[in-house]
Design a protein around this motif. Structure first.
Motif, PDB file in Angstrom:
ATOM      1  N   SER A  80       0.845  -1.205   0.000  1.00 44.04           N
ATOM      2  CA  SER A  80       0.000   0.000   0.000  1.00 44.04           C
ATOM      3  C   SER A  80       0.871   1.242   0.000  1.00 44.04           C
ATOM      4  CB  SER A  80      -0.939  -0.004   1.210  1.00 44.04           C
ATOM      5  OG  SER A  80      -0.186   0.074   2.410  1.00 44.04           O
ATOM      6  N   ASP A  81       0.258   2.390  -0.353  1.00 44.99           N
ATOM      7  CA  ASP A  81       1.017   3.622  -0.552  1.00 44.99           C
ATOM      8  C   ASP A  81       1.489   4.257   0.743  1.00 44.99           C
ATOM      9  OD1 ASP A  81       0.747   3.398  -3.273  1.00 44.99           O
ATOM     10  OD2 ASP A  81      -1.089   4.606  -3.362  1.00 44.99           O
ATOM     11  N   ASN A  82       0.946   3.868   1.878  1.00 46.59           N
ATOM     12  CA  ASN A  82       1.402   4.480   3.124  1.00 46.59           C
ATOM     13  C   ASN A  82       2.708   3.861   3.629  1.00 46.59           C
ATOM     14  OD1 ASN A  82      -0.425   2.225   3.614  1.00 46.59           O
ATOM     15  ND2 ASN A  82      -0.126   2.636   5.800  1.00 46.59           N
ATOM     16  N   PHE A  83       3.236   2.905   2.867  1.00 50.59           N
ATOM     17  CA  PHE A  83       4.564   2.346   3.155  1.00 50.59           C
ATOM     18  C   PHE A  83       5.455   2.570   1.940  1.00 50.59           C
ATOM     19  CE2 PHE A  83       1.755   0.026   5.962  1.00 50.59           C
ATOM     20  CZ  PHE A  83       2.476  -0.033   7.150  1.00 50.59           C
ATOM     21  N   VAL A  84       6.687   3.002   2.190  1.00 49.67           N
ATOM     22  CA  VAL A  84       7.641   3.251   1.108  1.00 49.67           C
ATOM     23  C   VAL A  84       8.939   2.515   1.421  1.00 49.67           C
ATOM     24  CG1 VAL A  84       8.980   4.981  -0.141  1.00 49.67           C
ATOM     25  CG2 VAL A  84       6.651   5.511   0.621  1.00 49.67           C
ATOM     26  N   PHE A  85       9.371   1.681   0.462  1.00 48.25           N
ATOM     27  CA  PHE A  85      10.649   0.965   0.606  1.00 48.25           C
ATOM     28  C   PHE A  85      11.570   1.454  -0.500  1.00 48.25           C
ATOM     29  CE2 PHE A  85      13.460  -2.746  -0.178  1.00 48.25           C
ATOM     30  CZ  PHE A  85      14.025  -2.839   1.087  1.00 48.25           C
ATOM     31  N   THR A  86      12.649   2.096  -0.119  1.00 42.15           N
ATOM     32  CA  THR A  86      13.587   2.642  -1.102  1.00 42.15           C
ATOM     33  C   THR A  86      14.881   1.844  -1.101  1.00 42.15           C
ATOM     34  OG1 THR A  86      14.448   4.231   0.531  1.00 42.15           O
ATOM     35  CG2 THR A  86      12.663   4.978  -0.903  1.00 42.15           C
ATOM     36  N   TYR A  87      15.432   1.657  -2.293  1.00 41.45           N
ATOM     37  CA  TYR A  87      16.698   0.951  -2.472  1.00 41.45           C
ATOM     38  C   TYR A  87      17.324   1.454  -3.767  1.00 41.45           C
ATOM     39  CZ  TYR A  87      13.870  -1.842  -5.675  1.00 41.45           C
ATOM     40  OH  TYR A  87      13.039  -2.235  -6.696  1.00 41.45           O
ATOM     41  N   ASN A  88      18.590   1.185  -3.967  1.00 46.21           N
ATOM     42  CA  ASN A  88      19.297   1.668  -5.145  1.00 46.21           C
ATOM     43  C   ASN A  88      18.902   0.833  -6.358  1.00 46.21           C
ATOM     44  OD1 ASN A  88      21.185   2.541  -7.074  1.00 46.21           O
ATOM     45  ND2 ASN A  88      22.711   2.960  -5.485  1.00 46.21           N
ATOM     46  N   ARG A  89      18.191   1.438  -7.286  1.00 50.63           N
ATOM     47  CA  ARG A  89      17.710   0.710  -8.453  1.00 50.63           C
ATOM     48  C   ARG A  89      18.738   0.671  -9.582  1.00 50.63           C
ATOM     49  NH1 ARG A  89      11.989   0.255  -8.154  1.00 50.63           N
ATOM     50  NH2 ARG A  89      11.140   1.389  -6.363  1.00 50.63           N
ATOM     51  N   GLU A  90      19.712   1.563  -9.511  1.00 48.91           N
ATOM     52  CA  GLU A  90      20.740   1.615 -10.556  1.00 48.91           C
ATOM     53  C   GLU A  90      21.914   0.709 -10.228  1.00 48.91           C
ATOM     54  OE1 GLU A  90      21.830   5.653 -11.145  1.00 48.91           O
ATOM     55  OE2 GLU A  90      19.835   6.282 -11.801  1.00 48.91           O
ATOM     56  N   LYS A  91      22.324   0.718  -8.992  1.00 46.09           N
ATOM     57  CA  LYS A  91      23.436  -0.116  -8.552  1.00 46.09           C
ATOM     58  C   LYS A  91      22.966  -0.958  -7.379  1.00 46.09           C
ATOM     59  CE  LYS A  91      28.191   0.067  -6.845  1.00 46.09           C
ATOM     60  NZ  LYS A  91      29.307   0.956  -6.399  1.00 46.09           N
ATOM     61  N   GLU A  92      22.881  -2.252  -7.581  1.00 47.59           N
ATOM     62  CA  GLU A  92      22.342  -3.150  -6.555  1.00 47.59           C
ATOM     63  C   GLU A  92      23.168  -3.072  -5.268  1.00 47.59           C
ATOM     64  OE1 GLU A  92      22.258  -6.961  -8.416  1.00 47.59           O
ATOM     65  OE2 GLU A  92      20.358  -6.603  -9.432  1.00 47.59           O
TER      66      GLU A  92
END
Length: 277
Positions: A51-63
């Motif tokens: 759902s949109d009230n949770f955000v998981f960010t990670y490096n999409r260009e360099k794993e």
């Protein structure tokens, strides 16, 4: 769209693992004031929240090995993470105003499965098992047949203190060489075998002559005794993959006594190996 994609992925995993016991998912708490870091055993290839009230960010260009989770007040959801090697990690995520844990170090055992599970092909396993059993059965029958025959390839014999080691026959069949071997004990004591092995020796040319020895491992041994009683004779067969040797090489059959010194090395000319019966 994101919810549809997440649902699709979960349905795929559910289909692949429907025969397994349901997995209890761990819960991770997050809020909008702090970053909650998740460290994985392999770099993150994909991370999705439900759902949109949770955000998981990670490096999409360099794993990289870690991702950051934040949450806004709302209903609980789920987080799905796929590592570079296909390992799948799944969690329940909830909003919590006060956090007691900010870092999660995930082990390989925390994975709920693999993106592309590798299942043992039972049909192929059964085929391999059947083929192996058929080979063993054939080796047993053919070895028994050879021991009943009186055929000889030549006089290949070695003696030492009442122990006589000889190769009666060398037979080529299909893709294997069958060595019919005899151990005769003419002494007054039982002879206990330490090992009986076959190798190929290569003469090294030059001023300093030496021998290079390569052990030939049998794929099947028939009637190999642990001892030869006094005044008794034992006959056996070694089955090896077909091989040939040049005239500067020779095969050596080595018989070694357990806790004794009556050891024998029987040299077999290349002409017997290259011209079996």
């Amino acid at each position: 769209m994101k919810n549809l994609l997440l649902t699709s992925i979960f349905l795929s995993i559910s289909t692949l693992t429907k025969a397994q016991t349901p997995i209890a998912l761990d819960t991770i708490y997050a809020n909008d004031q702090k970053n909650v870091a998740l460290f994985f055993p392999e770099p993150i290839r994909q991370g999705i929240t439900g759902s949109d009230n949770f955000v998981f960010t990670y490096n999409r260009e360099k794993e990289q090995y870690f991702g950051l989770l934040q949450a806004k007040p709302g209903k609980e959801s789920n987080l799905l993470v796929v590592n570079r090697n296909g390992s799948v990690f799944s969690y329940i995520v909830r909003y919590k105003k006060q956090l007691t844990k900010l870092n999660y170090f995930v082990s390989k055992s925390g994975s709920i499965g693999n993106e592309k599970p590798i299942f043992a092909d039972s049909a192929k396993v059964d085929e391999s098992k059947t083929a192996l059993e058929n080979n063993i059965y054939y080796y047993q029958k053919f070895c028994s047949y050879l021991l009943d025959r009186k055929q000889r390839i030549g006089r290949i014999k070695k003696r030492n203190e009442g122990i006589v080691l000889s190769v009666e026959n060398i037979v080529f069949d299909k893709e294997e060489l069958y060595f019919v071997i005899q151990i005769e004990n003419r002494s007054t004591l039982d002879y206990y075998l330490n090992f009986l092995k076959l190798s190929v020796e290569t003469r090294q040319k030059g001023k300093k002559k030496s021998l290079q020895r390569l052990y030939q491992k049998p794929i099947f041994k028939y009637n190999l005794p642990s001892k030869v009683a006094e005044n008794q004779t034992e006959r056996l067969v070694y089955v090896l993959p077909k091989f040939s040797i040049s005239n500067d090489r020779r095969a050596v059959l080595e018989l070694n006594e357990k806790n004794g010194e009556k050891n024998l090395k029987l040299k077999i000319s290349h002409r017997f190996i290259n011209n079996p019966n």
